[in-house]
Design a protein around this motif. Sequence first.
Motif, mmCIF file in Angstrom:
data_model
loop_
_atom_site.group_PDB
_atom_site.id
_atom_site.type_symbol
_atom_site.label_atom_id
_atom_site.label_comp_id
_atom_site.label_asym_id
_atom_site.label_seq_id
_atom_site.Cartn_x
_atom_site.Cartn_y
_atom_site.Cartn_z
ATOM 1 N N VAL A 80 0.845 -1.186 0.000
ATOM 2 C CA VAL A 80 0.000 0.000 0.000
ATOM 3 C C VAL A 80 0.882 1.238 0.000
ATOM 4 O O VAL A 80 1.784 1.368 0.831
ATOM 5 C CB VAL A 80 -0.924 0.014 1.240
ATOM 6 C CG1 VAL A 80 -1.780 1.261 1.265
ATOM 7 C CG2 VAL A 80 -1.786 -1.233 1.273
ATOM 8 N N ASN A 81 0.632 2.158 -0.951
ATOM 9 C CA ASN A 81 1.368 3.419 -1.043
ATOM 10 C C ASN A 81 0.388 4.583 -1.086
ATOM 11 O O ASN A 81 -0.554 4.558 -1.886
ATOM 12 C CB ASN A 81 2.207 3.489 -2.319
ATOM 13 C CG ASN A 81 3.439 2.651 -2.248
ATOM 14 O OD1 ASN A 81 4.027 2.493 -1.198
ATOM 15 N ND2 ASN A 81 3.828 2.090 -3.378
ATOM 16 N N PRO A 82 0.580 5.614 -0.262
ATOM 17 C CA PRO A 82 -0.246 6.810 -0.401
ATOM 18 C C PRO A 82 0.122 7.534 -1.700
ATOM 19 O O PRO A 82 1.293 7.670 -2.027
ATOM 20 C CB PRO A 82 0.108 7.662 0.809
ATOM 21 C CG PRO A 82 1.168 6.951 1.548
ATOM 22 C CD PRO A 82 1.491 5.692 0.861
ATOM 23 N N VAL A 83 -0.872 7.967 -2.442
ATOM 24 C CA VAL A 83 -0.641 8.652 -3.711
ATOM 25 C C VAL A 83 -0.400 10.130 -3.426
ATOM 26 O O VAL A 83 -1.248 10.819 -2.874
ATOM 27 C CB VAL A 83 -1.840 8.474 -4.668
ATOM 28 C CG1 VAL A 83 -1.642 9.268 -5.938
ATOM 29 C CG2 VAL A 83 -2.051 7.011 -4.982
ATOM 30 N N SER A 84 0.791 10.596 -3.787
ATOM 31 C CA SER A 84 1.139 12.012 -3.655
ATOM 32 C C SER A 84 1.908 12.424 -4.901
ATOM 33 O O SER A 84 2.101 11.631 -5.814
ATOM 34 C CB SER A 84 1.967 12.246 -2.383
ATOM 35 O OG SER A 84 3.175 11.535 -2.459
ATOM 36 N N LYS A 85 2.370 13.656 -4.941
ATOM 37 C CA LYS A 85 3.063 14.159 -6.134
ATOM 38 C C LYS A 85 4.368 13.425 -6.397
ATOM 39 O O LYS A 85 4.728 13.178 -7.528
ATOM 40 C CB LYS A 85 3.341 15.657 -5.994
ATOM 41 C CG LYS A 85 2.097 16.487 -6.045
ATOM 42 C CD LYS A 85 2.414 17.948 -5.907
ATOM 43 C CE LYS A 85 1.137 18.758 -5.929
ATOM 44 N NZ LYS A 85 1.366 20.166 -5.723
ATOM 45 N N ASN A 86 5.093 13.076 -5.350
ATOM 46 C CA ASN A 86 6.403 12.457 -5.533
ATOM 47 C C ASN A 86 6.409 10.970 -5.184
ATOM 48 O O ASN A 86 7.415 10.440 -4.752
ATOM 49 C CB ASN A 86 7.459 13.196 -4.710
ATOM 50 C CG ASN A 86 7.108 13.229 -3.249
ATOM 51 O OD1 ASN A 86 6.088 12.721 -2.823
ATOM 52 N ND2 ASN A 86 7.964 13.852 -2.469
ATOM 53 N N VAL A 87 5.287 10.292 -5.387
ATOM 54 C CA VAL A 87 5.211 8.866 -5.066
ATOM 55 C C VAL A 87 5.935 8.055 -6.132
ATOM 56 O O VAL A 87 5.923 8.392 -7.311
ATOM 57 C CB VAL A 87 3.739 8.410 -4.916
ATOM 58 C CG1 VAL A 87 3.014 8.419 -6.248
ATOM 59 C CG2 VAL A 87 3.675 7.024 -4.317
#
Length: 119
Positions: A80-87
């Motif tokens: 699981v990865n949080p989606v952000s600008k620098n993901v």
Amino acid sequence: MVTAIVIPIICLYFFWLTRKEMKEQDVKWLAAKNVRQEAVITGEIKSIVEEKQRFYYHRYMYVQTLKLQTASRLITAKKVNPVSKNVKINTFTVGEVIRAYGSWDGSKFLFSHYEIEKR
């Protein structure tokens, strides 16, 4: 007279409550990628399912579900990865042998760190 004082106070209270809740959810959202490394599994990737799930209003999670064939059974592993600008999204291919470090959540294995093994 009373409504001129009470209504703005109620609005400010709910604004403050909403901001507090959003900050708590942001902390949970960012902490979702940190999984305790209590166990290790090694297996060959049999199938991959990738999807974007809503976490909280405008916050999303990128969930990668892998079916790993170990020496004894088929295990469902989730990253699981949080989606952000620098993901940075990791890519997996079917047939790779990986060693995943994480913890068990019921019958699913949650992991955050992995290594691709050489055959």
